[in-house]
Design a protein around this motif. Structure first.
Motif, PDB file in Angstrom:
ATOM      1  N   GLY A   1       0.815  -1.217   0.000  1.00  0.00           N
ATOM      2  CA  GLY A   1       0.000   0.000   0.000  1.00  0.00           C
ATOM      3  C   GLY A   1       0.841   1.256   0.000  1.00  0.00           C
ATOM      4  N   HIS A   2       2.084   1.113  -0.344  1.00  0.00           N
ATOM      5  CA  HIS A   2       3.023   2.230  -0.262  1.00  0.00           C
ATOM      6  C   HIS A   2       3.894   2.149  -1.512  1.00  0.00           C
ATOM      7  CE1 HIS A   2       4.770   4.781   3.147  1.00  0.00           C
ATOM      8  NE2 HIS A   2       5.361   5.183   2.057  1.00  0.00           N
ATOM      9  N   GLY A   3       3.290   2.487  -2.651  1.00  0.00           N
ATOM     10  CA  GLY A   3       3.984   2.133  -3.894  1.00  0.00           C
ATOM     11  C   GLY A   3       4.294   3.265  -4.843  1.00  0.00           C
ATOM     12  N   VAL A   4       3.771   4.478  -4.596  1.00  0.00           N
ATOM     13  CA  VAL A   4       3.946   5.509  -5.627  1.00  0.00           C
ATOM     14  C   VAL A   4       5.432   5.873  -5.762  1.00  0.00           C
ATOM     15  CG1 VAL A   4       3.290   7.794  -6.423  1.00  0.00           C
ATOM     16  CG2 VAL A   4       1.585   6.346  -5.285  1.00  0.00           C
ATOM     17  N   ALA A   5       6.056   6.232  -4.652  1.00  0.00           N
ATOM     18  CA  ALA A   5       7.493   6.541  -4.733  1.00  0.00           C
ATOM     19  C   ALA A   5       8.328   5.279  -5.003  1.00  0.00           C
ATOM     20  CB  ALA A   5       7.949   7.258  -3.468  1.00  0.00           C
ATOM     21  N   PRO A   6       8.076   4.148  -4.284  1.00  0.00           N
ATOM     22  CA  PRO A   6       8.911   2.967  -4.539  1.00  0.00           C
ATOM     23  C   PRO A   6       8.843   2.418  -5.982  1.00  0.00           C
ATOM     24  CG  PRO A   6       7.868   2.769  -2.398  1.00  0.00           C
ATOM     25  CD  PRO A   6       7.250   3.973  -3.061  1.00  0.00           C
ATOM     26  N   THR A   7       7.693   2.545  -6.669  1.00  0.00           N
ATOM     27  CA  THR A   7       7.654   2.081  -8.070  1.00  0.00           C
ATOM     28  C   THR A   7       8.522   2.985  -8.948  1.00  0.00           C
ATOM     29  OG1 THR A   7       5.592   3.322  -8.325  1.00  0.00           O
ATOM     30  CG2 THR A   7       5.388   0.911  -8.127  1.00  0.00           C
ATOM     31  N   THR A   8       8.615   4.256  -8.554  1.00  0.00           N
ATOM     32  CA  THR A   8       9.468   5.179  -9.315  1.00  0.00           C
ATOM     33  C   THR A   8      10.936   4.792  -9.106  1.00  0.00           C
ATOM     34  OG1 THR A   8       7.806   6.871  -8.909  1.00  0.00           O
ATOM     35  CG2 THR A   8       9.948   7.635  -9.703  1.00  0.00           C
ATOM     36  N   LEU A   9      11.271   4.489  -7.847  1.00  0.00           N
ATOM     37  CA  LEU A   9      12.627   4.012  -7.546  1.00  0.00           C
ATOM     38  C   LEU A   9      12.916   2.727  -8.328  1.00  0.00           C
ATOM     39  CD1 LEU A   9      15.268   3.777  -5.873  1.00  0.00           C
ATOM     40  CD2 LEU A   9      13.907   2.765  -4.028  1.00  0.00           C
ATOM     41  N   ALA A  10      11.970   1.782  -8.300  1.00  0.00           N
ATOM     42  CA  ALA A  10      12.188   0.497  -8.978  1.00  0.00           C
ATOM     43  C   ALA A  10      12.390   0.706 -10.480  1.00  0.00           C
ATOM     44  CB  ALA A  10      10.993  -0.426  -8.729  1.00  0.00           C
ATOM     45  N   GLY A  11      11.578   1.587 -11.061  1.00  0.00           N
ATOM     46  CA  GLY A  11      11.707   1.855 -12.500  1.00  0.00           C
ATOM     47  C   GLY A  11      13.089   2.390 -12.833  1.00  0.00           C
ATOM     48  N   GLU A  12      13.591   3.275 -11.982  1.00  0.00           N
ATOM     49  CA  GLU A  12      14.927   3.832 -12.210  1.00  0.00           C
ATOM     50  C   GLU A  12      16.001   2.760 -12.067  1.00  0.00           C
ATOM     51  OE1 GLU A  12      14.278   6.557 -13.934  1.00  0.00           O
ATOM     52  OE2 GLU A  12      15.970   7.531 -12.925  1.00  0.00           O
ATOM     53  N   LEU A  13      15.849   1.892 -11.070  1.00  0.00           N
ATOM     54  CA  LEU A  13      16.869   0.851 -10.853  1.00  0.00           C
ATOM     55  C   LEU A  13      16.876  -0.138 -12.015  1.00  0.00           C
ATOM     56  CD1 LEU A  13      16.456   0.096  -7.026  1.00  0.00           C
ATOM     57  CD2 LEU A  13      18.210   1.477  -8.159  1.00  0.00           C
ATOM     58  N   LEU A  14      15.687  -0.553 -12.460  1.00  0.00           N
ATOM     59  CA  LEU A  14      15.656  -1.532 -13.557  1.00  0.00           C
ATOM     60  C   LEU A  14      16.122  -0.896 -14.863  1.00  0.00           C
ATOM     61  CD1 LEU A  14      12.516  -3.774 -12.956  1.00  0.00           C
ATOM     62  CD2 LEU A  14      14.824  -3.971 -12.057  1.00  0.00           C
ATOM     63  N   ALA A  15      15.725   0.353 -15.086  1.00  0.00           N
ATOM     64  CA  ALA A  15      16.178   1.019 -16.322  1.00  0.00           C
ATOM     65  C   ALA A  15      17.703   1.171 -16.291  1.00  0.00           C
ATOM     66  CB  ALA A  15      15.506   2.387 -16.448  1.00  0.00           C
ATOM     67  N   GLY A  16      18.249   1.539 -15.136  1.00  0.00           N
ATOM     68  CA  GLY A  16      19.704   1.679 -15.015  1.00  0.00           C
ATOM     69  C   GLY A  16      20.404   0.342 -15.229  1.00  0.00           C
ATOM     70  N   ALA A  17      19.801  -0.726 -14.726  1.00  0.00           N
ATOM     71  CA  ALA A  17      20.411  -2.064 -14.859  1.00  0.00           C
ATOM     72  C   ALA A  17      20.413  -2.507 -16.326  1.00  0.00           C
ATOM     73  CB  ALA A  17      19.627  -3.063 -14.011  1.00  0.00           C
ATOM     74  N   ILE A  18      19.267  -2.343 -16.995  1.00  0.00           N
ATOM     75  CA  ILE A  18      19.154  -2.835 -18.382  1.00  0.00           C
ATOM     76  C   ILE A  18      19.968  -1.951 -19.336  1.00  0.00           C
ATOM     77  CG2 ILE A  18      17.513  -3.154 -20.293  1.00  0.00           C
ATOM     78  CD1 ILE A  18      15.422  -3.955 -18.089  1.00  0.00           C
ATOM     79  N   ALA A  19      19.909  -0.630 -19.111  1.00  0.00           N
ATOM     80  CA  ALA A  19      20.578   0.280 -20.050  1.00  0.00           C
ATOM     81  C   ALA A  19      22.073   0.379 -19.803  1.00  0.00           C
ATOM     82  CB  ALA A  19      19.952   1.677 -19.942  1.00  0.00           C
ATOM     83  N   GLU A  20      22.460   0.330 -18.533  1.00  0.00           N
ATOM     84  CA  GLU A  20      23.857   0.668 -18.210  1.00  0.00           C
ATOM     85  C   GLU A  20      24.559  -0.389 -17.376  1.00  0.00           C
ATOM     86  OE1 GLU A  20      22.552   4.043 -16.103  1.00  0.00           O
ATOM     87  OE2 GLU A  20      22.128   5.224 -17.906  1.00  0.00           O
TER      88      GLU A  20
END
Ligand SMILES: Cc1cc2nc3c(=O)[nH]c(=O)nc-3n(C[C@H](O)[C@H](O)[C@H](O)COP(=O)(O)OP(=O)(O)OC[C@H]3O[C@@H](n4cnc5c(N)ncnc54)[C@H](O)[C@@H]3O)c2cc1C
Length: 432
Positions: free
Chosen positions: A365-384
């Protein structure tokens, strides 16, 4: 009570034509399954890093799940509390994870401004109001946040709080000044459009129906398409993709409820003279916030089942009356429910689960900021090739023990609810 038709959020955005379904044979660099915050933040993070060939599949329409229905609180932290994080990981690691969520709030602000997303943002902070008389809970959390997480949460004494929330229900509060609240469906649509404008292909009405290894990558099928991709990201929240047993088995979908009153005009200020969003210190807490058109959005309760809008409205109206009896008789115009995804450890499951197979789920129930963090981490992992997602490694795929997990979750909820009611009764009895 009449049956409210759709959520307030759906009723206040234009009907858009559906995006095209996925069709035929498609080659992609990254295929993302799920068009909620987790999937869309990953897509946008990839696009912002210049990755091309990103395709996102959404079974219904973007924002159909929790992301388009939630309370709209944008605040730091996770479903798992900070004291537990500290205990699990030690100070340096816990602090890094928590800081990831506050920098995610900064990313959200940057995106709202940079992409011109009109999402009724209210930059007014969040109040954590004390349902009980015991001030120790607030004081110890305030000290913990300051000492171990560098967060300056301000204590609001009873007299001052009464000037903000016109109820005798609470004793005092903590104020998180860096938090905000917004219209989540408008924000979902905004980041979807921002991703599309940078080349991400979004398909709606396109449920992924199977996932299998294919050479060095993965093959995802929908009813009308076959997508071959080097990377696949599963981001289906509580709406379970049905693609990989160990992924679905590790989360419990749990429902929670929201309603919006009629526009209250001046009556809104009879209840609250602050634009902050509010939740309280009980395990089964209320959460509410004023809306720009003077409605009050009110949420609460968790359950293993979704309920009809009329039943949700009845339950939540009763909760509203416990806090603001002076609003007796207000009409409830909208009531709805949504599914959250919970892991047993109450933390998000973020990272690589197989070569080229990535996961972002269980934000609770606490996902708005953490999904943004997760998106950044996965994008950083896949791209870089960034490995920062490993900060979540402690919180992997553990069985949610279904169907017993469901029964256990409901029992735990009732137990904590009863414990809170007992504490409340005892405090009132001793203060008489
Ligand atoms: C009522 C409610 C209130 C909440 N309030 C708050 C709040 O105020 N603040 C806060 O921080 N958090 C809140 N949360 C939690 C927050 O909304 C969620 O943690 C977050 O939105 C999860 O995002 P997600 O992308 O993981 O999942 P979702 O938004 O649920 O998205 C998953 C998507 O995957 C799609 N999907 C599923 N299977 C497939 C498939 N096979 N193929 C293609 N697509 C598929 C679904 O249709 C859905 O659109 C609340 C949640 C609820 C339900």
């Amino acid at each position: 009570m009449s049956r409210p038709p759709v959520s307030y959020y759906r009723a206040t955005v234009p009907e858009l034509p559906p995006r095209p379904q996925a069709r035929g044979a498609v080659q992609a660099e990254v295929c993302i399954v799920g068009g909620g915050f987790a999937g869309l933040n990953t897509a946008l993070g990839l696009a912002e890093r210049g990755v091309r060939g990103v395709v996102l599949l959404e079974a219904a329409q973007v924002g159909h799940g929790a992301s388009g229905r939630n309370g709209g609180f944008v605040f730091g932290g996770f479903s798992r509390g900070e004291a537990a994080l500290l205990h699990d990981l030690g100070e340096t690691h816990a602090r890094r994870l928590y800081a990831g969520t506050t920098s995610a709030i900064a990313t959200i602000r940057r995106r709202i401004e940079g992409y011109g997303i009109d999402c009724d943002r209210m930059d007014a902070g969040v109040l954590w109001a004390n349902w009980f008389r015991d001030p120790g809970v607030l004081r110890s959390r305030q000290a913990l946040m300051a000492e171990h997480f560098g967060a300056d949460w301000q204590w609001v004494p009873e007299g001052e709080l009464r000037g903000m929330l016109h109820t005798s229900r609470y004793s005092d509060a903590l104020f998180e000044p860096g938090a905000l609240h917004f219209h989540p469906l408008k924000y979902v649509r905004g980041i979807a459009a921002a991703a599309e404008s940078q080349g991400v292909v979004l398909h709606e009405g396109s449920p992924a129906t199977s996932l299998e290894r294919c050479g060095s990558g993965w093959r995802v099928r929908t009813p009308d398409a076959t997508l071959d991709a080097r990377h696949v990201v599963l981001a289906c929240g509580g709406y379970l993709a049905g693609l990989c047993d160990r992924v679905d088995d590790s989360v419990l979908p749990i429902a929670t409820y929201v309603m919006a009153t009629e526009p209250l005009g001046d009556r809104l200020r009879e209840a609250m003279s602050t634009n902050a969003a509010v939740y309280d210190t009980r395990f089964a807490f209320d959460y509410y916030r004023p809306l720009p058109d003077t409605r009050l959005l009110w949420g609460g309760r968790v359950s293993i089942r979704e309920r009809s809008p009329a039943a949700v409205a009845r339950l939540l109206y009763r909760d509203l009356m416990k806090v603001f009896p002076r609003l007796a008789g207000v009409r409830v115009d909208y009531a709805w429910s949504g599914l959250m995804s919970y892991a047993r450890h109450e933390m998000p499951q973020v990272g690589r689960i197989d070569e080229g197979l990535w996961l972002a789920q269980a934000f609770g129930g606490h996902g708005v900021a953490p999904t943004t963090l997760a998106g950044e981490l996965l994008a950083g992992a896949i791209a870089e090739g960034d490995e920062s997602w490993r900060d979540f490694s402690e919180y992997g795929l553990v069985s949610a023990l279904k169907p017993f997990g469901h029964a256990g979750a409901q029992l735990a909820y009732w137990w904590y609810q009863a414990r809170d009611a007992w504490k409340d009764w005892r405090e009132r009895a001793t203060s008489r």
